[in-house]
Motif scaffolding. Structure first.
Motif, PDB file in Angstrom:
ATOM      1  N   ALA A 250       0.837  -1.194   0.000  1.00  0.00           N
ATOM      2  CA  ALA A 250       0.000   0.000   0.000  1.00  0.00           C
ATOM      3  C   ALA A 250       0.874   1.247   0.000  1.00  0.00           C
ATOM      4  O   ALA A 250       1.808   1.370   0.796  1.00  0.00           O
ATOM      5  N   LYS A 251       0.585   2.177  -0.907  1.00  0.00           N
ATOM      6  CA  LYS A 251       1.334   3.418  -0.981  1.00  0.00           C
ATOM      7  C   LYS A 251       0.814   4.394   0.081  1.00  0.00           C
ATOM      8  O   LYS A 251      -0.389   4.483   0.306  1.00  0.00           O
ATOM      9  N   PRO A 252       1.718   5.089   0.743  1.00  0.00           N
ATOM     10  CA  PRO A 252       1.253   6.049   1.752  1.00  0.00           C
ATOM     11  C   PRO A 252       0.494   7.197   1.109  1.00  0.00           C
ATOM     12  O   PRO A 252       0.914   7.754   0.091  1.00  0.00           O
ATOM     13  N   ARG A 253      -0.626   7.539   1.693  1.00  0.00           N
ATOM     14  CA  ARG A 253      -1.450   8.618   1.164  1.00  0.00           C
ATOM     15  C   ARG A 253      -0.888   9.969   1.577  1.00  0.00           C
ATOM     16  O   ARG A 253      -0.441  10.162   2.705  1.00  0.00           O
ATOM     17  N   LYS A 254      -0.914  10.902   0.647  1.00  0.00           N
ATOM     18  CA  LYS A 254      -0.462  12.250   0.938  1.00  0.00           C
ATOM     19  C   LYS A 254      -1.538  12.987   1.728  1.00  0.00           C
ATOM     20  O   LYS A 254      -2.728  12.841   1.445  1.00  0.00           O
ATOM     21  N   PRO A 255      -1.118  13.762   2.712  1.00  0.00           N
ATOM     22  CA  PRO A 255      -2.123  14.507   3.478  1.00  0.00           C
ATOM     23  C   PRO A 255      -2.842  15.522   2.616  1.00  0.00           C
ATOM     24  O   PRO A 255      -2.216  16.268   1.851  1.00  0.00           O
ATOM     25  N   ARG A 256      -4.138  15.541   2.715  1.00  0.00           N
ATOM     26  CA  ARG A 256      -4.950  16.461   1.912  1.00  0.00           C
ATOM     27  C   ARG A 256      -5.096  17.793   2.634  1.00  0.00           C
ATOM     28  O   ARG A 256      -5.332  17.846   3.838  1.00  0.00           O
ATOM     29  N   THR A 257      -4.949  18.856   1.882  1.00  0.00           N
ATOM     30  CA  THR A 257      -5.107  20.198   2.439  1.00  0.00           C
ATOM     31  C   THR A 257      -6.581  20.571   2.422  1.00  0.00           C
ATOM     32  O   THR A 257      -7.238  20.484   1.385  1.00  0.00           O
ATOM     33  N   PRO A 258      -7.143  20.957   3.559  1.00  0.00           N
ATOM     34  CA  PRO A 258      -8.567  21.351   3.562  1.00  0.00           C
ATOM     35  C   PRO A 258      -8.824  22.505   2.621  1.00  0.00           C
ATOM     36  O   PRO A 258      -7.980  23.386   2.418  1.00  0.00           O
ATOM     37  N   ARG A 259     -10.009  22.518   2.026  1.00  0.00           N
ATOM     38  CA  ARG A 259     -10.347  23.569   1.068  1.00  0.00           C
ATOM     39  C   ARG A 259     -10.461  24.921   1.734  1.00  0.00           C
ATOM     40  O   ARG A 259     -10.255  25.954   1.114  1.00  0.00           O
ATOM     41  N   THR A 260     -10.784  24.912   3.040  1.00  0.00           N
ATOM     42  CA  THR A 260     -10.883  26.195   3.737  1.00  0.00           C
ATOM     43  C   THR A 260      -9.530  26.883   3.833  1.00  0.00           C
ATOM     44  O   THR A 260      -9.410  28.092   3.691  1.00  0.00           O
ATOM     45  N   VAL A 261      -8.445  26.082   4.037  1.00  0.00           N
ATOM     46  CA  VAL A 261      -7.105  26.656   4.081  1.00  0.00           C
ATOM     47  C   VAL A 261      -6.705  27.171   2.709  1.00  0.00           C
ATOM     48  O   VAL A 261      -6.108  28.236   2.569  1.00  0.00           O
ATOM     49  N   THR A 262      -7.042  26.396   1.673  1.00  0.00           N
ATOM     50  CA  THR A 262      -6.741  26.842   0.305  1.00  0.00           C
ATOM     51  C   THR A 262      -7.478  28.131  -0.025  1.00  0.00           C
ATOM     52  O   THR A 262      -6.931  29.042  -0.657  1.00  0.00           O
ATOM     53  N   ALA A 263      -8.739  28.219   0.407  1.00  0.00           N
ATOM     54  CA  ALA A 263      -9.504  29.430   0.143  1.00  0.00           C
ATOM     55  C   ALA A 263      -8.922  30.627   0.881  1.00  0.00           C
ATOM     56  O   ALA A 263      -8.894  31.752   0.368  1.00  0.00           O
ATOM     57  N   PHE A 264      -8.408  30.410   2.094  1.00  0.00           N
ATOM     58  CA  PHE A 264      -7.823  31.508   2.851  1.00  0.00           C
ATOM     59  C   PHE A 264      -6.526  31.987   2.220  1.00  0.00           C
ATOM     60  O   PHE A 264      -6.225  33.181   2.205  1.00  0.00           O
ATOM     61  N   MET A 265      -5.713  31.035   1.662  1.00  0.00           N
ATOM     62  CA  MET A 265      -4.421  31.409   1.085  1.00  0.00           C
ATOM     63  C   MET A 265      -4.571  32.042  -0.287  1.00  0.00           C
ATOM     64  O   MET A 265      -3.830  32.950  -0.643  1.00  0.00           O
ATOM     65  N   THR A 266      -5.512  31.537  -1.072  1.00  0.00           N
ATOM     66  CA  THR A 266      -5.673  32.038  -2.437  1.00  0.00           C
ATOM     67  C   THR A 266      -6.737  33.105  -2.554  1.00  0.00           C
ATOM     68  O   THR A 266      -6.747  33.870  -3.530  1.00  0.00           O
ATOM     69  N   GLY A 267      -7.648  33.151  -1.588  1.00  0.00           N
ATOM     70  CA  GLY A 267      -8.730  34.120  -1.676  1.00  0.00           C
ATOM     71  C   GLY A 267      -9.812  33.720  -2.633  1.00  0.00           C
ATOM     72  O   GLY A 267     -10.671  34.536  -2.997  1.00  0.00           O
ATOM     73  N   VAL A 268      -9.767  32.449  -3.083  1.00  0.00           N
ATOM     74  CA  VAL A 268     -10.767  31.951  -4.039  1.00  0.00           C
ATOM     75  C   VAL A 268     -11.487  30.781  -3.402  1.00  0.00           C
ATOM     76  O   VAL A 268     -10.853  29.853  -2.917  1.00  0.00           O
ATOM     77  N   GLY A 269     -12.786  30.797  -3.385  1.00  0.00           N
ATOM     78  CA  GLY A 269     -13.567  29.713  -2.814  1.00  0.00           C
ATOM     79  C   GLY A 269     -15.035  30.097  -2.756  1.00  0.00           C
ATOM     80  O   GLY A 269     -15.437  31.228  -3.103  1.00  0.00           O
ATOM     81  N   THR A 270     -15.845  29.166  -2.320  1.00  0.00           N
ATOM     82  CA  THR A 270     -17.274  29.432  -2.205  1.00  0.00           C
ATOM     83  C   THR A 270     -17.523  30.384  -1.036  1.00  0.00           C
ATOM     84  O   THR A 270     -16.671  30.538  -0.141  1.00  0.00           O
ATOM     85  N   PRO A 271     -18.676  31.062  -1.005  1.00  0.00           N
ATOM     86  CA  PRO A 271     -18.972  31.972   0.120  1.00  0.00           C
ATOM     87  C   PRO A 271     -18.898  31.274   1.467  1.00  0.00           C
ATOM     88  O   PRO A 271     -18.414  31.861   2.435  1.00  0.00           O
ATOM     89  N   ALA A 272     -19.358  30.019   1.558  1.00  0.00           N
ATOM     90  CA  ALA A 272     -19.307  29.300   2.829  1.00  0.00           C
ATOM     91  C   ALA A 272     -17.864  29.015   3.238  1.00  0.00           C
ATOM     92  O   ALA A 272     -17.497  29.126   4.416  1.00  0.00           O
ATOM     93  N   GLU A 273     -17.012  28.670   2.278  1.00  0.00           N
ATOM     94  CA  GLU A 273     -15.611  28.398   2.588  1.00  0.00           C
ATOM     95  C   GLU A 273     -14.874  29.669   2.997  1.00  0.00           C
ATOM     96  O   GLU A 273     -14.071  29.664   3.932  1.00  0.00           O
ATOM     97  N   MET A 274     -15.163  30.789   2.317  1.00  0.00           N
ATOM     98  CA  MET A 274     -14.519  32.056   2.681  1.00  0.00           C
ATOM     99  C   MET A 274     -14.950  32.495   4.072  1.00  0.00           C
ATOM    100  O   MET A 274     -14.167  33.015   4.842  1.00  0.00           O
ATOM    101  N   GLU A 275     -16.218  32.279   4.412  1.00  0.00           N
ATOM    102  CA  GLU A 275     -16.718  32.673   5.740  1.00  0.00           C
ATOM    103  C   GLU A 275     -16.071  31.796   6.823  1.00  0.00           C
ATOM    104  O   GLU A 275     -15.705  32.310   7.886  1.00  0.00           O
ATOM    105  N   GLN A 276     -15.898  30.504   6.518  1.00  0.00           N
ATOM    106  CA  GLN A 276     -15.275  29.624   7.505  1.00  0.00           C
ATOM    107  C   GLN A 276     -13.793  29.893   7.636  1.00  0.00           C
ATOM    108  O   GLN A 276     -13.226  29.761   8.715  1.00  0.00           O
ATOM    109  N   ALA A 277     -13.130  30.312   6.529  1.00  0.00           N
ATOM    110  CA  ALA A 277     -11.695  30.548   6.580  1.00  0.00           C
ATOM    111  C   ALA A 277     -11.355  31.872   7.238  1.00  0.00           C
ATOM    112  O   ALA A 277     -10.395  31.975   8.001  1.00  0.00           O
ATOM    113  N   THR A 278     -12.125  32.925   6.943  1.00  0.00           N
ATOM    114  CA  THR A 278     -11.801  34.247   7.455  1.00  0.00           C
ATOM    115  C   THR A 278     -12.658  34.666   8.616  1.00  0.00           C
ATOM    116  O   THR A 278     -12.308  35.578   9.366  1.00  0.00           O
ATOM    117  N   GLY A 279     -13.798  34.023   8.807  1.00  0.00           N
ATOM    118  CA  GLY A 279     -14.690  34.419   9.881  1.00  0.00           C
ATOM    119  C   GLY A 279     -15.545  35.606   9.550  1.00  0.00           C
ATOM    120  O   GLY A 279     -16.244  36.161  10.404  1.00  0.00           O
TER     121      GLY A 279
END
Length: 282
Positions: A250-279
């Motif tokens: 079995a190959k080790p799985r790479k850790p997945r980055t949550p979409r909320t963190v990606t939305a916070f770093m890139t500033g691109v995401g759904t309204p719900a993700e932006m609200e959860q990332a930035t508050g």
């Protein structure tokens, strides 16, 4: 010339006696000053407490130091070790029969009388007989062992020319043999048959072109069984029923980055993700 008075000689003699007496009896030890180090030996309880101490505090009270075993020289070690038994055909098994009487070598297909079937022997079972209550009976030894504590040697059956395919049920000798073409720049013209053959005799298979005079070779292990020489079995590959299953690591799985963190770093995401990332509401 001046003579020493007797009183002076008596005083010198008394002084000499005092010096000799001082040398014979040493002076009492003087107490050490307060600033000088003085060693105080530890008690047995202090040594046990120190032995159980680690970086977390004190270990369990039952922990004791491992006894120091004396070093053993090479000569002593060779003398204490038991000599290894070299297994040969004459080596006796725990059942009393030699190894030549056991079913050694590659696994064999056994078909007992009245069983209606057969089995492959996976261990070097005994094929000898022994005398029990006035009769000769088959030995019940299931595997060859030099000692009772030995682990029996496990054998794995291998496919031969008469092993049926797990896909179509035809023998292995009824399947083609994949012949790889030469990788040379100027390959030599083959002098022998490059197609399907049985016991060295060439037969027609599905790889033979319409014109048998054309050069060709078998490229797969497809089944060449045919009743009329035109219609062949549809099996395209020989499947060994005795092959060991391959287990892929079995190959080790790479850790997945949550979409909320990606939305916070890139500033691109759904309204719900932006609200959860930035508050904050977008």
């Amino acid at each position: 010339m001046t003579l020493i008075a007797p009183s002076e000689l008596l005083k010198a003699y008394e002084k000499w006696e005092q010096q000799e007496a001082a040398k014979a009896t040493p002076a009492p030890a003087q107490p050490a000053p307060a600033s000088r180090f003085r060693y105080t030996p530890r008690t047995k309880a202090q040594w046990e407490r120190r032995a159980r101490q680690n970086y977390r505090g004190l270990g369990p009270a039952t922990r004791t130091a491992k006894p120091i075993t004396p070093a053993v020289t090479v000569a002593e070690d060779a003398a204490t070790d038991e000599p290894k038994v070299k297994v040969s055909g004459k080596t006796k098994c725990v059942c009393g029969h030699a190894r030549t009487v056991h079913c050694a070598g590659n696994p064999m297909l056994h078909t007992p009388e009245g069983s209606g079937g057969g089995y492959f022997c996976l261990f070097e079972h005994c094929e000898g007989q022994k005398f029990v209550e006035g009769k000769m009976v088959a030995c019940d030894c299931a595997a060859f062992r030099v000692a009772e504590t030995d682990t029996p040697k496990l054998k794995h059956p291998k496919a031969d020319d008469f092993t049926a395919c797990a896909n179509c049920g035809h023998w292995r000798s009824h399947h083609c043999k994949a012949r790889k073409p030469s990788k040379a720049r100027k390959p030599k013209k083959p002098d022998k048959w490059q197609g399907f053959e049985v016991n060295g005799e060439p037969f027609v298979c599905k790889h033979v072109p319409s014109d048998p005079a054309l050069p060709f070779h078998c490229t797969s292990t497809s089944c060449a069984h045919s009743a009329d020489g035109v219609h062949f079995c549809g099996c395209e590959r020989y499947v060994n029923p005795l092959a060991k299953p391959r287990v892929k690591a079995a190959k080790p799985r790479k850790p997945r980055t949550p979409r909320t963190v990606t939305a916070f770093m890139t500033g691109v995401g759904t309204p719900a993700e932006m609200e959860q990332a930035t508050g904050e509401q977008p």
